[in-house]
Design an enzyme around this catalytic site. Structure first.
Site, mmCIF file in Angstrom:
data_model
loop_
_atom_site.group_PDB
_atom_site.id
_atom_site.type_symbol
_atom_site.label_atom_id
_atom_site.label_comp_id
_atom_site.label_asym_id
_atom_site.label_seq_id
_atom_site.Cartn_x
_atom_site.Cartn_y
_atom_site.Cartn_z
ATOM 1 N N ASN A 23 0.836 -1.208 0.000
ATOM 2 C CA ASN A 23 0.000 0.000 0.000
ATOM 3 C C ASN A 23 0.868 1.254 0.000
ATOM 4 O O ASN A 23 0.566 2.232 -0.700
ATOM 5 C CB ASN A 23 -0.938 0.001 1.207
ATOM 6 C CG ASN A 23 -2.202 -0.798 0.939
ATOM 7 O OD1 ASN A 23 -3.027 -0.417 0.109
ATOM 8 N ND2 ASN A 23 -2.331 -1.923 1.623
ATOM 9 N N HIS A 125 -7.948 -0.537 6.176
ATOM 10 C CA HIS A 125 -8.296 -1.775 6.873
ATOM 11 C C HIS A 125 -8.909 -2.741 5.863
ATOM 12 O O HIS A 125 -9.755 -2.338 5.061
ATOM 13 C CB HIS A 125 -9.290 -1.469 8.004
ATOM 14 C CG HIS A 125 -9.663 -2.682 8.783
ATOM 15 N ND1 HIS A 125 -8.816 -3.231 9.729
ATOM 16 C CD2 HIS A 125 -10.748 -3.472 8.733
ATOM 17 C CE1 HIS A 125 -9.388 -4.313 10.237
ATOM 18 N NE2 HIS A 125 -10.563 -4.479 9.651
ATOM 19 N N LEU A 160 -10.642 1.468 17.909
ATOM 20 C CA LEU A 160 -9.953 0.696 16.857
ATOM 21 C C LEU A 160 -10.847 0.483 15.629
ATOM 22 O O LEU A 160 -11.935 -0.087 15.732
ATOM 23 C CB LEU A 160 -9.519 -0.662 17.428
ATOM 24 C CG LEU A 160 -8.711 -1.532 16.472
ATOM 25 C CD1 LEU A 160 -7.328 -0.951 16.248
ATOM 26 C CD2 LEU A 160 -8.624 -2.963 17.002
ATOM 27 N N GLU A 190 -7.208 -2.189 -2.524
ATOM 28 C CA GLU A 190 -6.580 -1.266 -1.565
ATOM 29 C C GLU A 190 -5.613 -0.337 -2.284
ATOM 30 O O GLU A 190 -5.535 0.857 -1.999
ATOM 31 C CB GLU A 190 -5.834 -2.050 -0.477
ATOM 32 C CG GLU A 190 -6.738 -2.888 0.404
ATOM 33 C CD GLU A 190 -5.966 -3.586 1.513
ATOM 34 O OE1 GLU A 190 -5.026 -2.996 2.070
ATOM 35 O OE2 GLU A 190 -6.302 -4.745 1.834
HETATM 36 C C1 GAR Z 1 -3.180 -4.764 3.931
HETATM 37 O O1 GAR Z 1 -4.142 -5.674 3.485
HETATM 38 C C2 GAR Z 1 -3.786 -3.836 4.956
HETATM 39 O O2 GAR Z 1 -5.114 -3.489 4.693
HETATM 40 C C3 GAR Z 1 -3.699 -4.681 6.192
HETATM 41 O O3 GAR Z 1 -2.451 -5.316 6.113
HETATM 42 C C4 GAR Z 1 -2.082 -5.474 4.732
HETATM 43 C C5 GAR Z 1 -0.739 -4.830 4.549
HETATM 44 O O4 GAR Z 1 -0.254 -5.019 3.259
HETATM 45 N N1 GAR Z 1 -3.816 -3.877 7.388
HETATM 46 C C6 GAR Z 1 -4.349 -4.311 8.504
HETATM 47 O O5 GAR Z 1 -4.748 -5.440 8.663
HETATM 48 C C7 GAR Z 1 -4.413 -3.275 9.599
HETATM 49 N N2 GAR Z 1 -5.170 -3.767 10.708
HETATM 50 P P1 GAR Z 1 0.947 -4.124 2.724
HETATM 51 O O6 GAR Z 1 2.021 -4.109 3.811
HETATM 52 O O7 GAR Z 1 1.403 -4.851 1.494
HETATM 53 O O8 GAR Z 1 0.400 -2.745 2.453
#
Ligand code: GAR
Length: 212
Positions: A23, A125, A160, A190
């Site tokens: 992201n 999220h 949260l 995302e």
């Molecule tokens: C993503 O899917 C994000 O939405 C999630 O972790 C992943 C990170 O991917 N975040 C959470 O679960 C926050 N509670 P990335 O490091 O490749 O962006």
């Protein structure tokens, strides 16, 4: 690239990660290809990880972005870690105040931290909030028999995953999906909605006023 005059008033975007950082990378790429510096007066100034080995740090370094590590394992409690995080952010948080983005940042932050960056702290999220706050969102969506899953960009408040929603994207849940296949489908969305929501936030807060 902007000239030095523009750099002085540039709004810093600081991205907090814990892992892969896809992201974060999507936001960095959007900032480059959509010319956020010229159009929005904003640049990704720093990427900060709570894990020294987070792969996303490599990507950021390769882009010439400053990186910092605040290793949560070195601090006795949440408050001490959050203090360290504030110290890592501080050099990049000048005027105008930086926008702080959580992008796969897997630590729960103290209320004090959240209040400090109130109105300028965003998160992505991997669920259609308010459904499935917290962890294991994809497995929980599958277990609940949902027909759709998705992702949410929201402002961070002390509750949260409950802050005001800025953007969402839904994807279908398909027969045979596992948490992994669903996660991949959600993640590709995302990468679209987070950069878009950040650009919108930057447009909405152009004059430094907080229109939350
Ligand atoms: C993503 O899917 C994000 O939405 C999630 O972790 C992943 C990170 O991917 N975040 C959470 O679960 C926050 N509670 P990335 O490091 O490749 O962006």
């Amino acid at each position: 690239m902007s000239n030095m005059n523009n750099m002085k008033n540039m709004r810093n975007v600081i991205i907090l990660i814990s892992g892969g950082g896809s992201n974060m990378a999507a936001i960095v790429r959007a900032a480059q290809t959509e010319h956020w510096a010229e159009r929005l007066g904003a640049r990704v100034a720093a990427v900060i990880s709570n894990r020294p080995d987070a792969p996303g740090l490599e990507f950021a370094r390769a882009q010439g972005i400053a990186t910092r590590v605040a290793d949560h394992t070195l601090y006795p409690d949440r408050a001490a870690f959050d203090d360290a995080l504030v110290q890592s952010i501080a050099p990049f948080d000048s005027q105008p105040p930086a926008l702080v983005l959580l992008a796969g940042f897997m630590r729960i932050l103290t209320e004090g931290f959240v209040q400090r960056y109130s109105g300028r702290l965003l998160n992505i999220h991997p669920s259609l909030l308010p459904a499935f706050a917290g962890l294991h969102t994809h497995q929980r969506a599958l277990d609940a028999g949902c027909k759709q899953a998705g992702a949410t960009v929201h402002r961070v408040t002390p509750d949260l995953d409950q802050g005001p929603i800025l953007a969402q994207a839904a994807v279908p849940i398909l027969p045979g999906d596992t948490a992994q296949t669903l996660a991949a489908r959600v993640l590709s969305q995302e990468h679209l909605i987070y950069p878009r929501a950040v650009a919108q936030w930057l447009r909405d807060h152009r004059d430094g006023h907080d229109s939350q």
